[in-house]
Design a protein around this motif. Structure first.
Motif, PDB file in Angstrom:
ATOM      1  N   SER A  28      41.467  43.348  42.469  1.00  0.00           N
ATOM      2  CA  SER A  28      40.318  42.849  43.209  1.00  0.00           C
ATOM      3  C   SER A  28      39.972  43.799  44.347  1.00  0.00           C
ATOM      4  O   SER A  28      40.820  44.097  45.188  1.00  0.00           O
ATOM      5  CB  SER A  28      40.637  41.474  43.787  1.00  0.00           C
TER       6      SER A  28
ATOM      7  N   SER B 238      44.016  36.150  44.823  1.00  0.00           N
ATOM      8  CA  SER B 238      43.214  35.013  44.355  1.00  0.00           C
ATOM      9  C   SER B 238      43.797  34.428  43.082  1.00  0.00           C
ATOM     10  O   SER B 238      44.319  35.153  42.234  1.00  0.00           O
ATOM     11  CB  SER B 238      41.769  35.454  44.100  1.00  0.00           C
TER      12      SER B 238
ATOM     13  N   SER C  44      48.242  40.134  47.717  1.00  0.00           N
ATOM     14  CA  SER C  44      47.199  40.834  48.454  1.00  0.00           C
ATOM     15  C   SER C  44      47.612  42.269  48.765  1.00  0.00           C
ATOM     16  O   SER C  44      48.794  42.638  48.647  1.00  0.00           O
ATOM     17  CB  SER C  44      46.894  40.093  49.752  1.00  0.00           C
TER      18      SER C  44
ATOM     19  N   SER D  14      38.373  43.289  46.881  1.00  0.00           N
ATOM     20  CA  SER D  14      38.411  42.627  48.192  1.00  0.00           C
ATOM     21  C   SER D  14      39.744  42.849  48.906  1.00  0.00           C
ATOM     22  O   SER D  14      39.825  42.716  50.130  1.00  0.00           O
ATOM     23  CB  SER D  14      38.165  41.132  48.025  1.00  0.00           C
TER      24      SER D  14
ATOM     25  N   ASP E 141      41.786  32.891  41.049  1.00  0.00           N
ATOM     26  CA  ASP E 141      40.611  32.777  40.194  1.00  0.00           C
ATOM     27  C   ASP E 141      40.272  34.100  39.517  1.00  0.00           C
ATOM     28  O   ASP E 141      40.044  35.109  40.191  1.00  0.00           O
ATOM     29  CB  ASP E 141      39.410  32.301  41.006  1.00  0.00           C
ATOM     30  N   TRP E 142      40.166  34.073  38.182  1.00  0.00           N
ATOM     31  CA  TRP E 142      39.969  35.304  37.441  1.00  0.00           C
ATOM     32  C   TRP E 142      38.657  35.984  37.821  1.00  0.00           C
ATOM     33  O   TRP E 142      38.566  37.216  37.768  1.00  0.00           O
ATOM     34  CB  TRP E 142      39.996  35.033  35.932  1.00  0.00           C
TER      35      TRP E 142
ATOM     36  N   ASN F  12      37.386  36.537  40.574  1.00  0.00           N
ATOM     37  CA  ASN F  12      37.480  37.330  41.802  1.00  0.00           C
ATOM     38  C   ASN F  12      38.066  38.713  41.552  1.00  0.00           C
ATOM     39  O   ASN F  12      38.221  39.478  42.501  1.00  0.00           O
ATOM     40  CB  ASN F  12      38.307  36.598  42.845  1.00  0.00           C
ATOM     41  N   TYR F  13      38.376  39.018  40.308  1.00  0.00           N
ATOM     42  CA  TYR F  13      38.954  40.309  39.984  1.00  0.00           C
ATOM     43  C   TYR F  13      37.931  41.201  39.303  1.00  0.00           C
ATOM     44  O   TYR F  13      37.148  40.759  38.463  1.00  0.00           O
ATOM     45  CB  TYR F  13      40.193  40.121  39.102  1.00  0.00           C
ATOM     46  N   ASP F  14      37.964  42.480  39.684  1.00  0.00           N
ATOM     47  CA  ASP F  14      36.953  43.416  39.234  1.00  0.00           C
ATOM     48  C   ASP F  14      37.419  44.306  38.087  1.00  0.00           C
ATOM     49  O   ASP F  14      36.581  44.826  37.342  1.00  0.00           O
ATOM     50  CB  ASP F  14      36.546  44.303  40.411  1.00  0.00           C
TER      51      ASP F  14
END
Length: 121
Positions: free
Chosen positions: A96, A102, A49, A98, A104-105, A107-109
């Motif tokens: 990400s 994460s 994070s 955010s 989970d793929w 959740n990435y931008d």
């Protein structure tokens, strides 16, 4: 933001590599590493994070890989020790908006272009 991954290569089993990923701008994104082996789906490797308080690893790499970041240099690193042939894959860094970590793929931008890691037995 654009991400540029580097540091991949060919290494013998038991060896080490450090992957780097540099962002085009300073950011407060959560960062992650994923990998994809030939014929397999993309899988989560590690995530960190923005605050550094959230840190996750795939079970298959726990205690061997370490994710870290240098916000001043806009970089995220993946130190990989005790490499195994099954670690062979293209490794991708991701960011990400955010700021969270994460597994989970989706959740990435933003995604880097990937760097090949090959571990010989």
């Amino acid at each position: 933001v654009q991400l540029q991954a580097s540091g991949g290569g060919l290494v013998q089993a038991g060896g080490s590599l450090t992957l780097s990923c540099v962002a085009s701008t300073r950011n407060t994104y959560g960062l992650g590493w994923f990998r994809q082996a030939p014929g397999k789906e993309r899988e989560f490797v590690a995530a960190l994070s923005w605050s550094g308080l959230g840190q996750y690893y795939a079970d298959s790499v726990k205690a061997r890989f370490t994710i870290s970041r240098d916000n001043d240099k806009k970089k995220v690193y993946l130190r990989m020790n005790s490499l195994k042939p099954e670690d062979t894959a293209v490794y991708y860094c991701a960011a990400s908006r955010s700021g969270g970590a994460s597994r989970d793929w989706f959740n990435y931008d933003y995604w880097g272009q990937g760097t090949q890691v090959t571990v010989s037995s």
